[in-house]
Write a protein that holds these residues in place. Structure first.
Motif, PDB file in Angstrom:
ATOM      1  N   PRO A  44      24.369 -51.326 -45.264  1.00 49.64           N
ATOM      2  CA  PRO A  44      25.330 -52.332 -44.733  1.00 49.64           C
ATOM      3  C   PRO A  44      26.769 -51.570 -45.083  1.00 49.64           C
ATOM      4  N   ALA A  45      27.068 -50.859 -45.875  1.00 46.92           N
ATOM      5  CA  ALA A  45      28.443 -50.233 -46.015  1.00 46.92           C
ATOM      6  C   ALA A  45      28.621 -49.148 -44.699  1.00 46.92           C
ATOM      7  N   LEU A  46      27.827 -48.586 -44.342  1.00 44.31           N
ATOM      8  CA  LEU A  46      27.830 -47.668 -43.347  1.00 44.31           C
ATOM      9  C   LEU A  46      27.781 -48.257 -41.906  1.00 44.31           C
ATOM     10  N   TRP A  58      38.287 -41.262 -34.046  1.00 50.69           N
ATOM     11  CA  TRP A  58      38.438 -40.065 -34.615  1.00 50.69           C
ATOM     12  C   TRP A  58      37.140 -39.309 -35.030  1.00 50.69           C
ATOM     13  N   ASN A  59      36.254 -40.153 -35.678  1.00 51.72           N
ATOM     14  CA  ASN A  59      35.130 -39.596 -36.288  1.00 51.72           C
ATOM     15  C   ASN A  59      33.845 -40.719 -36.135  1.00 51.72           C
ATOM     16  N   PRO A  60      33.594 -41.008 -34.979  1.00 50.68           N
ATOM     17  CA  PRO A  60      32.509 -41.985 -34.467  1.00 50.68           C
ATOM     18  C   PRO A  60      31.364 -41.671 -35.368  1.00 50.68           C
ATOM     19  N   LEU A  61      30.734 -42.801 -36.147  1.00 43.18           N
ATOM     20  CA  LEU A  61      29.414 -42.550 -36.647  1.00 43.18           C
ATOM     21  C   LEU A  61      28.501 -43.288 -35.947  1.00 43.18           C
ATOM     22  N   SER A  62      27.197 -42.504 -36.007  1.00 44.21           N
ATOM     23  CA  SER A  62      26.174 -43.201 -35.354  1.00 44.21           C
ATOM     24  C   SER A  62      25.268 -44.102 -36.103  1.00 44.21           C
ATOM     25  N   THR A  63      26.119 -45.080 -36.881  1.00 44.66           N
ATOM     26  CA  THR A  63      25.447 -45.892 -37.720  1.00 44.66           C
ATOM     27  C   THR A  63      25.603 -47.465 -37.631  1.00 44.66           C
ATOM     28  N   ILE A  64      25.481 -47.589 -36.444  1.00 42.83           N
ATOM     29  CA  ILE A  64      25.913 -49.043 -35.760  1.00 42.83           C
ATOM     30  C   ILE A  64      24.988 -49.914 -36.203  1.00 42.83           C
ATOM     31  N   ASP A  65      23.795 -49.905 -36.641  1.00 42.07           N
ATOM     32  CA  ASP A  65      22.871 -50.854 -37.104  1.00 42.07           C
ATOM     33  C   ASP A  65      21.961 -50.096 -38.313  1.00 42.07           C
ATOM     34  N   ALA A  67      18.962 -49.238 -38.915  1.00 44.81           N
ATOM     35  CA  ALA A  67      17.994 -48.053 -38.690  1.00 44.81           C
ATOM     36  C   ALA A  67      19.002 -46.922 -38.563  1.00 44.81           C
ATOM     37  N   ALA A  68      19.972 -46.914 -37.768  1.00 41.66           N
ATOM     38  CA  ALA A  68      20.879 -45.808 -37.436  1.00 41.66           C
ATOM     39  C   ALA A  68      21.360 -45.354 -38.719  1.00 41.66           C
ATOM     40  N   ALA A  69      21.800 -46.395 -39.753  1.00 36.12           N
ATOM     41  CA  ALA A  69      22.330 -45.750 -41.032  1.00 36.12           C
ATOM     42  C   ALA A  69      21.390 -45.095 -41.767  1.00 36.12           C
ATOM     43  N   GLU A  70      20.290 -45.567 -42.167  1.00 34.89           N
ATOM     44  CA  GLU A  70      19.145 -44.808 -42.626  1.00 34.89           C
ATOM     45  C   GLU A  70      18.687 -43.615 -42.125  1.00 34.89           C
TER      46      GLU A  70
END
Length: 200
Positions: A44-46, A58-65, A67-70
């Protein structure tokens, strides 16, 4: 590990980035992975971090859900295992909350050239954490992995990141035109770099 290396040779390679915990006093740099313990859970933090406007810019993360965070955590663990990338979660020493990320990866391992980067959550900004984390990761790479040159890139318009680079002892070396594609298109970037022989 390159294809020509054997496991025994890999163990003696001085330029393998090995998991470590770096203590900044008020914060810890800990290797990313599913076992990372933060209040409310690391997944959840990610997911929440990916929604931060400055991180997204500036640093887009691919952790929008979840499954992506895992998947992000699994990639970080795999890269640690490979020895080519060191990705640290920055967590608060008192309450354990996630503050941000600091990473270093080889861009030319044979020649000792690496790249360092970072992002911070809004609540963790203003404490000098990005500067101190960048300094700590750089020192760690020089002392434990024989890094010779560490480079830092940021969008020209990202003035906060330019300040981090300067305070961490990374002199400005030039502007790279249209060098990286951000969410709003290709942008010019500043290149800063620090040598292992530079004074603290």
């Amino acid at each position: 590990m390159t294809i020509s290396e054997t496991p025994a040779e890999a163990l003696t390679d001085p330029r393998i980035l090995r998991p470590a915990v770096l203590d900044l006093g008020d914060a810890l740099l800990r290797p990313w992975g599913r076992a990372l313990d933060v209040p409310g859970g690391i997944v959840p933090a990610l997911v929440a971090a990916s929604a931060d406007p400055d991180i997204a810019r500036w640093n887009p993360l691919s952790t929008i859900d979840p499954a992506a965070a895992e998947a992000y955590l699994d990639r970080a663990a795999a890269r640690w295992a490979d020895g080519g990338t060191a990705a640290f979660a920055i967590t608060d020493s008192v309450d354990g909350t996630l503050c941000g990320n600091a990473f270093l990866q080889w861009s030319n391992r044979a020649d000792g050239i690496a790249m360092v980067g970072y992002w911070l959550l809004a609540a963790a900004r203003g404490r000098g954490l990005a500067t101190r984390a960048t300094t700590a990761v750089t020192r760690w790479a020089v002392e434990t992995a024989d890094a010779r040159r560490i480079e830092l890139y940021h969008a020209v318009r990202n003035e906060a990141s330019c300040g981090v680079a300067t305070r961490a002892g990374f002199p400005y070396e030039g502007t790279l035109r249209a060098s990286y594609r951000y969410t709003d298109g290709y942008q010019d970037e500043h290149l800063h770099a620090r040598l292992a022989t530079d004074p603290e």
